[in-house]
Scaffold this active site. Structure first.
Site, mmCIF file in Angstrom:
data_model
loop_
_atom_site.group_PDB
_atom_site.id
_atom_site.type_symbol
_atom_site.label_atom_id
_atom_site.label_comp_id
_atom_site.label_asym_id
_atom_site.label_seq_id
_atom_site.Cartn_x
_atom_site.Cartn_y
_atom_site.Cartn_z
ATOM 1 N N SER A 102 57.024 53.581 39.400
ATOM 2 C CA SER A 102 57.396 53.595 40.832
ATOM 3 C C SER A 102 56.711 54.751 41.552
ATOM 4 O O SER A 102 56.279 54.612 42.701
ATOM 5 C CB SER A 102 58.911 53.668 40.999
ATOM 6 O OG SER A 102 59.402 54.844 40.420
ATOM 7 N N ASP A 145 57.722 63.051 38.519
ATOM 8 C CA ASP A 145 56.823 61.900 38.359
ATOM 9 C C ASP A 145 55.800 61.849 39.498
ATOM 10 O O ASP A 145 54.608 61.610 39.272
ATOM 11 C CB ASP A 145 57.623 60.581 38.353
ATOM 12 C CG ASP A 145 58.578 60.473 37.176
ATOM 13 O OD1 ASP A 145 58.783 61.480 36.483
ATOM 14 O OD2 ASP A 145 59.122 59.371 36.958
HETATM 15 C C1 MEV Z 1 62.235 60.456 34.838
HETATM 16 O O1 MEV Z 1 60.847 60.200 34.645
HETATM 17 C C2 MEV Z 1 62.524 61.880 34.522
HETATM 18 C C3 MEV Z 1 63.981 62.299 34.690
HETATM 19 O O2 MEV Z 1 64.046 63.696 34.350
HETATM 20 C C4 MEV Z 1 64.495 62.077 36.082
HETATM 21 C C5 MEV Z 1 63.868 63.002 37.103
HETATM 22 O O3 MEV Z 1 63.279 64.038 36.762
HETATM 23 O O4 MEV Z 1 63.996 62.686 38.302
HETATM 24 C C6 MEV Z 1 64.883 61.558 33.700
#
Ligand code: MEV
Length: 316
Positions: A102, A145
């Site tokens: 995403s 991300d």
């Molecule tokens: C998701 O890729 C990583 C998490 O740490 C959620 C986030 O950082 O927003 C699980």
């Protein structure tokens, strides 16, 4: 004028989940990603090679397109454009698998939209606009991300701070093994946070430990100290499992990766499905990857480092 923007997916090497609560996390861009083709248009039209299409002329927005549409609208507002765009989205990242699909869509969409309308955004602006989309998809994401998709390479990330690029002395290979089981990130984030209510002191101590071990992992990565890095990865996996975000399918893949000769292995991303990363010994990535493929495990080699978002114009 046709514009193309490509943004990579990501793996988190250490610190997922803890990053939401203020820990540093270490993440890297991977060579799977999203390609968006864009051109100026009278309305907003989005065509996904996987999920069909949407036009702003047709009213109701299918849920899959809502985050992308809002990222486009935020970008148009930010650059002060009245025109729209037509986008074609092509991704080779599996969705809901912890690989930042995403975010890669949001980042490539924002960058392509602005460029198709002759505006150049800074990398910080791309992050801020892509986060509009990510908040719709994930609730309260840490932003890791999106930052990997924009800056690429290997980054040390903490909420509220500019990501720090990690320069590797030598290339490092990881293995990426995917279970094919889909998850919902926001459900995993809320499951992880349950311990905060029951054991607040243990929880905050573990956030501190995650921060500490992530710094060690970054140093180990820079110096290609695979023994230290692998040891930290194994510990992170067990801690994440204790929080309920691993599942037996991921634990089984990790067991196989270690049996096949990896030094360390852990789930990557939100967990509850998705993928694991494993660290093979130096020079052994292909041999170990083949062993895992023979066991029927969907395995690919991730070579670090790789670039972040890239925008270019179609040659005429
Ligand atoms: C998701 O890729 C990583 C998490 O740490 C959620 C986030 O950082 O927003 C699980």
């Amino acid at each position: 004028m046709k514009i193309f923007a490509r943004a990579p997916g990501k793996v988190i090497i250490t610190g997922e989940h803890f990053v939401v609560h203020g820990s540093l996390a270490l993440a890297a861009a991977i060579d799977k990603g999203v390609l968006v083709e864009a051109e100026a248009f009278e309305d907003i039209e989005i065509i996904s090679k996987t999920f069909g299409s949407f036009s702003s002329k047709n009213g109701k927005v299918p849920p899959f397109f809502e985050p992308t549409l809002e990222a486009i609208r935020a970008t148009l507002k930010f650059i002060g454009e009245k025109k729209g765009v037509k986008l074609i989205i092509d991704s080779n990242l599996p969705i809901s698998s912890g690989l930042g699909s995403s975010s890669a869509i949001a980042v490539a969409t924002v960058a392509a939209t602005a460029s198709a309308l002759n505006h150049k955004l800074s990398l910080e602006e791309i992050v801020d606009l892509a986060m509009v989309s990510e908040r719709i998809t994930h609730g309260k994401p840490s932003g890791i991300d999106v930052n990997v998709a924009v800056y690429g390479g290997v980054i040390l990330y903490k909420i509220g701070e500019k990501p720090k690029q990690i320069k590797l002395n030598e290339d490092i290979d990881f293995l990426l093994c995917c279970s094919g089981i889909k998850h919902r990130t926001f459900e995993m984030v809320s499951k992880f946070s349950e311990m905060k209510e029951s054991y607040p002191n243990l929880f905050s101590s573990l956030v501190f430990s995650s921060n500490y071990f992530t710094k060690m992992a970054a140093r180990a990565l820079i110096n290609k100290d695979l023994t230290t890095l692998g040891s930290i990865m194994n510990f992170f996996h067990i801690v994440l499992s204790r929080f309920g975000v691993s599942i037996k399918e991921l634990d089984n893949i990790i067991e196989k990766a270690l049996e096949a000769g990896c030094i360390g292995a852990k789930l990557t991303g939100a967990g509850g499905g998705g993928c694991i990363i494993a660290l093979p010994k130096s020079g052994e990535s292909s041999i170990v990857a083949n062993r895992l493929k023979k066991e029927g495990i969907d395995t690919s080699i991730v070579k670090l480092p790789l670039e972040g978002v890239k925008v270019w114009q179609e040659k005429s």
